[in-house]
Write a protein that holds these residues in place. Structure first.
Motif: not given
Length: 334
Positions: A165-180
């Motif tokens: 439920a942590a918005a910042n960690h979810n945004e970071r995960m999205k950055g990882i997934r999108d970039t890869l």
């Protein structure tokens, strides 16, 4: 005569009241996700430095849950701050959705709110004046870019996060997934990797630590025991490295894999305790934030708001430091 004495008394009272008003000390609360975290300790230090430089204009009240974040406890702390009628609140929400309830009360009480480190959900951003902190999506992007340089053909990855439920960690995960993946997904935490650009997320991942550092270390040990040929392990926060002795014991058996670049172990944050571990060969990259600056800037921004000055730009990003073993001595902004 009495008339003159009365006038003098009224004037004196007005002067005293004016001086008292001019010397009013605001109380601003800096609320971290938890208070047993060296990352948030730096934000506290920035907050206290701002307090010292304010020459009595405001007091930094650093207050938050004792351990492991915990959305409910943090929400209760913010509700208590609203009941106390503090002059301003800067909060890093553990649970973005739950925090909106407490911040609705702050808005109704006319208490200005800033978010830092982690923001609210898009539909609740009207409850705060601005966000001051890291561009969290860019943390994920930069973590992934380091991984790509180590594993250009892709592989199997496990992402370790703080909390679902942590918005910042979810945004970071999205950055990882999108970039890869080479493709932007619609919303956080991004689309699961299922072979895009050669990348697949391991079964059972992402892992969620709930900001419990020993749990983060244990998760790494358990997962590597189950999948010793994993290509990449990427925590979206410094969780395991914040308990350095335990992390050293867990990661040292894989130092050869890290050195040979068969395991891309890349971690968020660049605190001194983490940089030491990277220099020891226990990671191949660190992408760091600037928490001291977050704590410092939020205090002066709340002061400006209370004084009727322009609010900070929304969002106000505090920058990133991207580090590898080769750049370890020069990568952190001074």
């Amino acid at each position: 005569m009495n008339k003159y004495l009365l006038s003098a008394a009224v004037a004196a009272s007005a002067l005293i009241a004016g001086n008292a008003y001019a010397q009013q000390t605001y109380t601003f609360a800096l609320v971290p996700k938890n208070m047993n975290n060296p990352f948030f300790d730096q934000a506290r230090d920035g907050c206290k430095k701002a307090e010292a430089e304010s020459n009595g204009a405001f007091k930094c009240d650093y207050i938050g849950p004792g351990e492991h974040g915990g959305g409910e406890e943090q929400v209760q702390i913010v509700q208590d701050l609203v009941a106390r009628r503090v002059d301003g609140i800067a909060v890093s929400p553990s649970n973005a959705a739950a925090m909106a309830v407490a911040l609705q009360a702050a808005k109704e009480a006319n208490i200005p709110v800033l978010t830092w480190d982690s923001d609210l959900l898009p539909e609740n951003k009207d409850l705060r004046v601005a966000y001051i902190g890291t561009h969290n999506y860019e943390i994920g992007v930069n973590l992934a870019k380091i991984v790509q340089t180590i594993k250009p053909k892709g592989g199997t990855i496990c992402i370790q996060s703080g909390g679902a439920a942590a918005a910042n960690h979810n945004e970071r995960m999205k950055g990882i997934r999108d970039t890869l993946a080479g493709k932007e997904s619609a919303e956080s935490p991004g689309d699961r990797l299922t072979g895009q650009n050669g990348w697949t997320e391991a079964e059972g991942c992402p892992l969620y630590t709930n900001d419990d550092f020993p749990v983060a270390v244990q998760q790494f040990q358990d997962f590597m025991a189950k999948m010793p040929n994993l290509d990449a392990f990427v925590p979206t926060g410094g969780f395991p490295q914040f308990v350095p002795d335990a992390n050293r014991a867990a990661v040292t058996p894989y130092k050869d894999k890290i050195a040979s670049r068969s395991l891309a172990l890349v971690v968020a944050d660049t605190l001194p305790v983490q940089m030491d571990q990277m220099k020891e060969g226990l990671s191949l990259g660190q992408v760091g934030q600037r928490p001291f600056e977050m704590g410092y800037k939020t205090m002066f921004a709340l002061k400006d708001i209370k004084d009727g000055k322009a609010p900070p730009t929304d969002p106000t990003y505090t920058g990133l430091d991207v580090c590898t073993p080769e750049t370890a001595d020069t990568c952190i902004a001074k």
